[in-house]
Design a protein around this motif. Structure first.
Motif, PDB file in Angstrom:
ATOM      1  N   ASP A  74       0.832  -1.209   0.000  1.00 28.62           N
ATOM      2  CA  ASP A  74       0.000   0.000   0.000  1.00 28.62           C
ATOM      3  C   ASP A  74       0.863   1.255   0.000  1.00 28.62           C
ATOM      4  O   ASP A  74       0.580   2.219  -0.718  1.00 28.62           O
ATOM      5  N   GLU A  77       2.537   1.645  -3.462  1.00 24.27           N
ATOM      6  CA  GLU A  77       1.612   2.022  -4.548  1.00 24.27           C
ATOM      7  C   GLU A  77       1.109   3.460  -4.433  1.00 24.27           C
ATOM      8  O   GLU A  77       0.551   3.979  -5.385  1.00 24.27           O
ATOM      9  N   THR A  78       1.286   4.096  -3.316  1.00 27.43           N
ATOM     10  CA  THR A  78       0.874   5.478  -3.054  1.00 27.43           C
ATOM     11  C   THR A  78      -0.647   5.638  -3.121  1.00 27.43           C
ATOM     12  O   THR A  78      -1.378   4.700  -3.438  1.00 27.43           O
ATOM     13  N   SER A  79      -1.101   6.845  -2.854  1.00 27.75           N
ATOM     14  CA  SER A  79      -2.538   7.126  -2.849  1.00 27.75           C
ATOM     15  C   SER A  79      -3.129   7.198  -4.254  1.00 27.75           C
ATOM     16  O   SER A  79      -4.336   7.382  -4.412  1.00 27.75           O
ATOM     17  N   TYR A  81      -3.404   4.733  -6.101  1.00 32.12           N
ATOM     18  CA  TYR A  81      -4.119   3.462  -6.255  1.00 32.12           C
ATOM     19  C   TYR A  81      -4.862   3.131  -4.967  1.00 32.12           C
ATOM     20  O   TYR A  81      -4.493   3.581  -3.887  1.00 32.12           O
ATOM     21  N   LYS A  82      -5.896   2.321  -5.108  1.00 27.08           N
ATOM     22  CA  LYS A  82      -6.525   1.711  -3.939  1.00 27.08           C
ATOM     23  C   LYS A  82      -6.586   0.206  -4.185  1.00 27.08           C
ATOM     24  O   LYS A  82      -6.597  -0.246  -5.339  1.00 27.08           O
ATOM     25  N   TYR A  97      -4.641  -3.580  -7.299  1.00 25.19           N
ATOM     26  CA  TYR A  97      -4.581  -2.126  -7.201  1.00 25.19           C
ATOM     27  C   TYR A  97      -5.260  -1.511  -8.410  1.00 25.19           C
ATOM     28  O   TYR A  97      -4.895  -1.776  -9.551  1.00 25.19           O
ATOM     29  N   ASN A 100      -7.520   5.082  -7.619  1.00 27.20           N
ATOM     30  CA  ASN A 100      -8.123   5.686  -6.437  1.00 27.20           C
ATOM     31  C   ASN A 100      -8.817   6.953  -6.884  1.00 27.20           C
ATOM     32  O   ASN A 100      -8.188   7.986  -7.066  1.00 27.20           O
ATOM     33  N   ASN A 102     -10.950   8.733  -5.285  1.00 25.28           N
ATOM     34  CA  ASN A 102     -11.429   9.571  -4.158  1.00 25.28           C
ATOM     35  C   ASN A 102     -10.859  10.969  -4.249  1.00 25.28           C
ATOM     36  O   ASN A 102      -9.762  11.215  -4.526  1.00 25.28           O
TER      37      ASN A 102
END
Length: 102
Positions: A74, A77-79, A81-82, A97, A100, A102
């Motif tokens: 996590d 992969e940084t923010s 990706y989710k 992944y 993301n 958001n």
């Protein structure tokens, strides 16, 4: 034990050594209902998009991981990706992944 599906840099042995401190045990598999877009994140890294079309698939590797491995992945992969769980072609479920949004 859980699976983490990789379609990109996590398949690189040097990356695995750097993130996890070891090489991961894995098997070839495919994520059904996905298309892969190259250079989609930061103009450099791939991204898979869920199309919900069973004829679309992305090949990659399903790696055996534990909770500590997933937390390390996590961070890597940084923010951008989710992580979400999806079924694979083999019948196993794996964390993948995705974007993301958001």
């Amino acid at each position: 034990m859980e699976y983490l599906f990789s379609y990109g840099t996590l398949q690189d042995l040097q990356v695995q050594e750097y993130i996890f401190g070891r090489l991961l045990k894995g098997k070839e598999d495919a994520a059904l209902g996905f298309k892969k877009m190259e250079n989609a994140v930061y103009g450099r890294y791939p991204l898979v998009v869920n199309t919900n079309n069973a004829e679309d698939k992305v090949t990659g590797m399903a790696y055996e991981v534990n909770d500590a491995d997933l937390k390390k992945a996590d961070i890597y992969e940084t923010s951008a990706y989710k992580r979400k769980k999806f079924p694979l072609e083999s019948g196993d479920e794996a964390w993948i992944y995705i974007e993301n949004s958001n």
